[in-house]
Scaffold this motif. Structure first.
Motif, PDB file in Angstrom:
ATOM      1  N   ARG A 184       0.942  -1.256   0.136  1.00  0.00           N
ATOM      2  CA  ARG A 184       0.025  -0.161  -0.114  1.00  0.00           C
ATOM      3  C   ARG A 184       0.981   1.403  -0.016  1.00  0.00           C
ATOM      4  N   VAL A 185       0.594   2.127  -0.992  1.00  0.00           N
ATOM      5  CA  VAL A 185       1.313   3.213  -1.086  1.00  0.00           C
ATOM      6  C   VAL A 185       0.558   4.498  -0.532  1.00  0.00           C
ATOM      7  N   PHE A 186       0.980   5.224   0.222  1.00  0.00           N
ATOM      8  CA  PHE A 186       0.226   6.325   0.736  1.00  0.00           C
ATOM      9  C   PHE A 186       0.805   7.695   0.232  1.00  0.00           C
ATOM     10  N   LEU A 187       0.070   8.474  -0.354  1.00  0.00           N
ATOM     11  CA  LEU A 187       0.567   9.608  -1.165  1.00  0.00           C
ATOM     12  C   LEU A 187      -0.172  10.918  -0.544  1.00  0.00           C
ATOM     13  N   VAL A 188       0.650  11.843  -0.290  1.00  0.00           N
ATOM     14  CA  VAL A 188       0.166  13.180   0.402  1.00  0.00           C
ATOM     15  C   VAL A 188       0.373  14.333  -0.532  1.00  0.00           C
ATOM     16  N   ARG A 189      -0.534  14.671  -1.150  1.00  0.00           N
ATOM     17  CA  ARG A 189      -0.568  15.963  -2.200  1.00  0.00           C
ATOM     18  C   ARG A 189      -0.577  17.153  -1.436  1.00  0.00           C
TER      19      ARG A 189
ATOM     20  N   TYR B 201      10.194   9.799   1.122  1.00  0.00           N
ATOM     21  CA  TYR B 201       9.767   8.555   0.945  1.00  0.00           C
ATOM     22  C   TYR B 201       9.862   7.781   2.588  1.00  0.00           C
ATOM     23  N   LEU B 202       9.039   7.489   2.993  1.00  0.00           N
ATOM     24  CA  LEU B 202       8.789   6.857   4.421  1.00  0.00           C
ATOM     25  C   LEU B 202       8.566   5.139   4.384  1.00  0.00           C
ATOM     26  N   LEU B 203       9.274   4.586   4.808  1.00  0.00           N
ATOM     27  CA  LEU B 203       9.110   3.270   5.131  1.00  0.00           C
ATOM     28  C   LEU B 203       8.312   3.332   6.257  1.00  0.00           C
ATOM     29  N   ASP B 204       7.603   1.943   6.348  1.00  0.00           N
ATOM     30  CA  ASP B 204       6.547   1.759   7.392  1.00  0.00           C
ATOM     31  C   ASP B 204       5.713   2.687   7.255  1.00  0.00           C
ATOM     32  N   GLY B 205       4.990   2.864   6.128  1.00  0.00           N
ATOM     33  CA  GLY B 205       4.066   4.258   5.602  1.00  0.00           C
ATOM     34  C   GLY B 205       2.812   4.117   6.599  1.00  0.00           C
TER      35      GLY B 205
ATOM     36  N   GLY C 218       5.277  23.109   3.293  1.00  0.00           N
ATOM     37  CA  GLY C 218       3.926  22.741   2.809  1.00  0.00           C
ATOM     38  C   GLY C 218       4.077  22.288   1.037  1.00  0.00           C
ATOM     39  N   SER C 219       5.456  22.245   0.720  1.00  0.00           N
ATOM     40  CA  SER C 219       5.534  21.893  -0.777  1.00  0.00           C
ATOM     41  C   SER C 219       6.034  20.409  -0.783  1.00  0.00           C
ATOM     42  N   ALA C 220       6.028  19.755   0.232  1.00  0.00           N
ATOM     43  CA  ALA C 220       6.677  18.545   0.283  1.00  0.00           C
ATOM     44  C   ALA C 220       5.506  17.527  -0.024  1.00  0.00           C
ATOM     45  N   VAL C 221       5.858  16.579  -0.844  1.00  0.00           N
ATOM     46  CA  VAL C 221       5.261  15.362  -1.256  1.00  0.00           C
ATOM     47  C   VAL C 221       5.717  14.168  -0.392  1.00  0.00           C
TER      48      VAL C 221
END
Length: 307
Positions: A52-57, A71-75, A95-98
């Motif tokens: 499962r990939v969690f994506l924060v826009r 990119y964070l492991l143990d997301g 605030g610009s960080a994905v």
């Protein structure tokens, strides 16, 4: 999805000594106004298993070169922690960080057995610690397949969804994830520009990572590392032992002896061009340091020293 993200925030933080009351200021509505949290599942080509990939826009428009990405492991656990740090009205430039969490299709914060396999080298039985429940079989040796999955499937999936600056990628890992983060730096250091190894399990498999470290040091002589490569290593100071039968406890203590992130940081200080930082959470345990290390990762990804 937003309700899920908020629930996971409370679960993840409470698991590391942060009480839910401290997290209640971040609600589904405030997250919705500021940043968009979504998730999607990917089947790894080489392993045949789903992740499962969690994506924060970000809410704001991308910078000219594209968004920086962490990119964070143990997301499942770490993405809610990171969003707690960023908050609904993030100060510049955060605030610009994905934010991308690489996790598992589960309801809880960690899939302990799968992370053993994904984050470790092939490990001889005598170096495998006792399982937490005393009965589960710990499988190891999947780190190269997992790295291939990250490189060839996760990163492209993210970069087809958002304009990303490929020169501003950060990788965070804790414990075995920290070990994996060092492994990527040592063997494929141009995949990310910034690495964070939080309490890396240097002891794993008889400190086998030190062999990859030695090869990395040899290759780095004279030429150093790719420009802009940065590494943050953090360690904890308080030992919390899990309840085990005396023989297993003694064996685990022996397995965990040897070098820690502190000694590794001292050794890597000799690498030409590596922007190295070290931070010791002397009053924190291996578990309680996790949300603090996640917070430091955000600052370090933007070139700022950890608190």
């Amino acid at each position: 999805m937003l309700r899920f993200a908020t629930t996971m925030l409370l679960v993840a933080l409470s698991g590391f000594g942060v009480q839910p009351a401290q997290a209640q200021s971040v609600t589904a509505e405030t997250v919705k106004e500021a940043r968009k949290v979504e998730s999607f599942d990917l089947r790894a080509d080489r392993m045949g298993q789903d992740y499962r990939v969690f994506l924060v826009r970000p809410a704001e428009a991308p910078p000219p070169g594209g968004y920086p990405v962490i990119y964070l492991l143990d997301g499942n656990a770490t993405v809610p922690m990171m969003e707690k740090v960023i908050g609904p009205n993030p100060p510049e430039p955060y605030g610009s960080a994905v934010i991308v969490g690489i996790g598992y299709p589960i309801d809880g914060p960690f899939d302990i057995l799968r992370r053993y396999r994904d984050l470790t080298p092939p490990t001889p039985p005598e170096f495998i610690p006792p399982s937490r429940d005393g009965t589960s079989v710990i499988e190891t040796g999947g780190r190269d397949d997992f790295l291939t999955f990250v490189e060839t499937q996760v990163i492209p999936a993210v970069e087809t969804r958002l304009p990303i600056d490929p020169q501003r990628r950060t990788l965070f890992g804790h414990s075995l994830g920290g070990l994996f983060s060092l492994y990527v730096l040592y063997t494929k250091g141009d995949l990310f520009q910034t690495y964070v190894a939080a309490d890396p399990a240097i002891w794993w498999s008889g400190q086998a990572i030190l062999r990859e470290q030695a090869a990395f040091l040899e290759r780095s002589k004279g030429k150093g590392v790719p420009p802009g490569t940065a590494l943050l290593i953090e360690t904890s100071g308080k030992l919390v032992e899990r309840p085990l039968p005396p023989a297993d406890a003694e064996r685990l203590k022996h397995l965990r002896s040897g070098q820690t992130g502190r000694e590794v940081a001292a050794t890597l200080a000799t690498v030409p061009g590596l922007q190295l930082a070290f931070h010791d959470f002397a009053e924190e345990s291996h578990g309680s340091m996790l949300p603090l290390a996640v917070a430091d990762t955000l600052r370090f990804a933007f070139g700022r020293s950890p608190d």
